[in-house]
Design a protein around this motif. Structure first.
Motif, PDB file in Angstrom:
ATOM      1  N   SER A  71     -12.502   4.327 -11.019  1.00  0.00           N
ATOM      2  CA  SER A  71     -11.702   3.154 -10.670  1.00  0.00           C
ATOM      3  C   SER A  71     -10.482   3.531  -9.843  1.00  0.00           C
ATOM      4  O   SER A  71      -9.854   4.564 -10.080  1.00  0.00           O
ATOM      5  N   GLU A  72     -10.171   2.667  -8.895  1.00  0.00           N
ATOM      6  CA  GLU A  72      -8.923   2.784  -8.146  1.00  0.00           C
ATOM      7  C   GLU A  72      -7.939   1.777  -8.722  1.00  0.00           C
ATOM      8  O   GLU A  72      -8.243   0.585  -8.813  1.00  0.00           O
ATOM      9  N   PHE A  73      -6.767   2.265  -9.115  1.00  0.00           N
ATOM     10  CA  PHE A  73      -5.766   1.397  -9.709  1.00  0.00           C
ATOM     11  C   PHE A  73      -4.954   0.726  -8.613  1.00  0.00           C
ATOM     12  O   PHE A  73      -4.273   1.381  -7.834  1.00  0.00           O
ATOM     13  N   ARG A  74      -5.053  -0.606  -8.576  1.00  0.00           N
ATOM     14  CA  ARG A  74      -4.331  -1.386  -7.575  1.00  0.00           C
ATOM     15  C   ARG A  74      -3.408  -2.365  -8.287  1.00  0.00           C
ATOM     16  O   ARG A  74      -3.742  -2.880  -9.353  1.00  0.00           O
ATOM     17  N   THR A  75      -2.298  -2.651  -7.673  1.00  0.00           N
ATOM     18  CA  THR A  75      -1.347  -3.588  -8.255  1.00  0.00           C
ATOM     19  C   THR A  75      -1.971  -4.976  -8.375  1.00  0.00           C
ATOM     20  O   THR A  75      -2.521  -5.510  -7.419  1.00  0.00           O
ATOM     21  N   GLY A  76      -1.931  -5.520  -9.579  1.00  0.00           N
ATOM     22  CA  GLY A  76      -2.374  -6.894  -9.775  1.00  0.00           C
ATOM     23  C   GLY A  76      -3.813  -7.069 -10.197  1.00  0.00           C
ATOM     24  O   GLY A  76      -4.211  -8.185 -10.562  1.00  0.00           O
ATOM     25  N   ASN A  77      -4.648  -5.992 -10.154  1.00  0.00           N
ATOM     26  CA  ASN A  77      -6.049  -6.210 -10.524  1.00  0.00           C
ATOM     27  C   ASN A  77      -6.336  -5.862 -11.983  1.00  0.00           C
ATOM     28  O   ASN A  77      -7.464  -6.019 -12.452  1.00  0.00           O
ATOM     29  N   GLY A  78      -5.325  -5.385 -12.698  1.00  0.00           N
ATOM     30  CA  GLY A  78      -5.475  -5.135 -14.122  1.00  0.00           C
ATOM     31  C   GLY A  78      -6.370  -3.970 -14.476  1.00  0.00           C
ATOM     32  O   GLY A  78      -6.797  -3.835 -15.628  1.00  0.00           O
TER      33      GLY A  78
END
Length: 230
Positions: free
Chosen positions: A181-188
């Motif tokens: 997983s790529e951690f992106r702001t806002g996608n939880g």
């Protein structure tokens, strides 16, 4: 050596080659190399495929992890969720797995084209492409998979309960789950992995992509049988 991934629009070892163009869509090809296999992945860039038309870096990271750890799927039953282009499932099949590649019905033609290009005819009996919408038709699938794979499939807060429901159904106590997983702001995605999944799965970080917010998790289902604690 594995090809280094660039941006999603230009993943691969060369400038994407345009095969066909229309006012609404066009097809590009990118080349990758993992585990001694050269993959040619076609991507149909169109409004109908959306994010599924890209080879995301989380998928590259998962393939690279298989290469680095010399993972073999020989004789194992494997399912990939939210495959997109099919690159991860195709590699798993080349590494010996009996693989079911899944995504929403509108994405399957892209996957089938890439399977046809990359899987030798003698091996295609070990690979299936099937529609799977999380939380809706997951019960049409068995529960005896050895491996469950997913890359960059945690991108929507709305879909997270359905994804967990699907993972819980598909996995048995002996199954290994790899999620990249790529951690992106806002996608939880971070709380999904760090807070929600540990209620149901034993979660372990096994790899991180340097310089990127991409993490590969290895997971196993938590036993609900009281006898297992004796």
């Amino acid at each position: 050596m594995m090809t280094t991934a660039l941006s999603p629009e230009h993943s691969g070892d060369e400038t994407p080659k345009v095969k066909d163009y229309s006012p609404t869509s066009y097809i590009t090809h990118s080349n990758f190399e993992f585990c001694g296999y050269s993959l040619k992945i076609a991507r149909t860039l169109s409004a109908s495929l959306g994010v599924s038309a890209y080879v995301w870096e989380a998928g590259i990271a998962l393939c690279r992890y298989f290469e680095k750890e010399k993972i073999s799927f020989a004789g194992k039953k494997v399912i990939e969720l939210g495959s997109g282009t099919g690159i991860v499932g195709i590699l798993a099949a080349l590494l010996g797995g009996n693989v079911t590649i899944t995504d929403k019905p509108t994405i399957l033609e892209q996957i089938k084209n890439n399977v046809s290009t990359n899987i030798p005819p003698a091996c295609r009996h070990r690979l299936k492409v099937r529609p799977l919408t999380w939380g809706q038709d997951h019960t049409n699938f068995p529960t005896d998979y050895d491996f469950i794979l997913g890359s960059d499939i945690v991108y929507s807060l709305v879909s997270q309960p359905s994804l967990i429901e699907t993972l819980r159904h598909l996995s048995n106590q002996g199954a290994t789950i790899y999620l990249s997983s790529e951690f992106r702001t806002g996608n939880g995605s971070l709380p999904f992995h760090e807070v929600l999944l540990p209620d149901y799965f034993n979660c372990q970080v096994v790899d991180r992509l340097m310089g990127k917010d991409i993490t590969v998790y290895k997971m196993t289902k938590i036993s609900t049988d009281p006898a297992d604690g004796l």
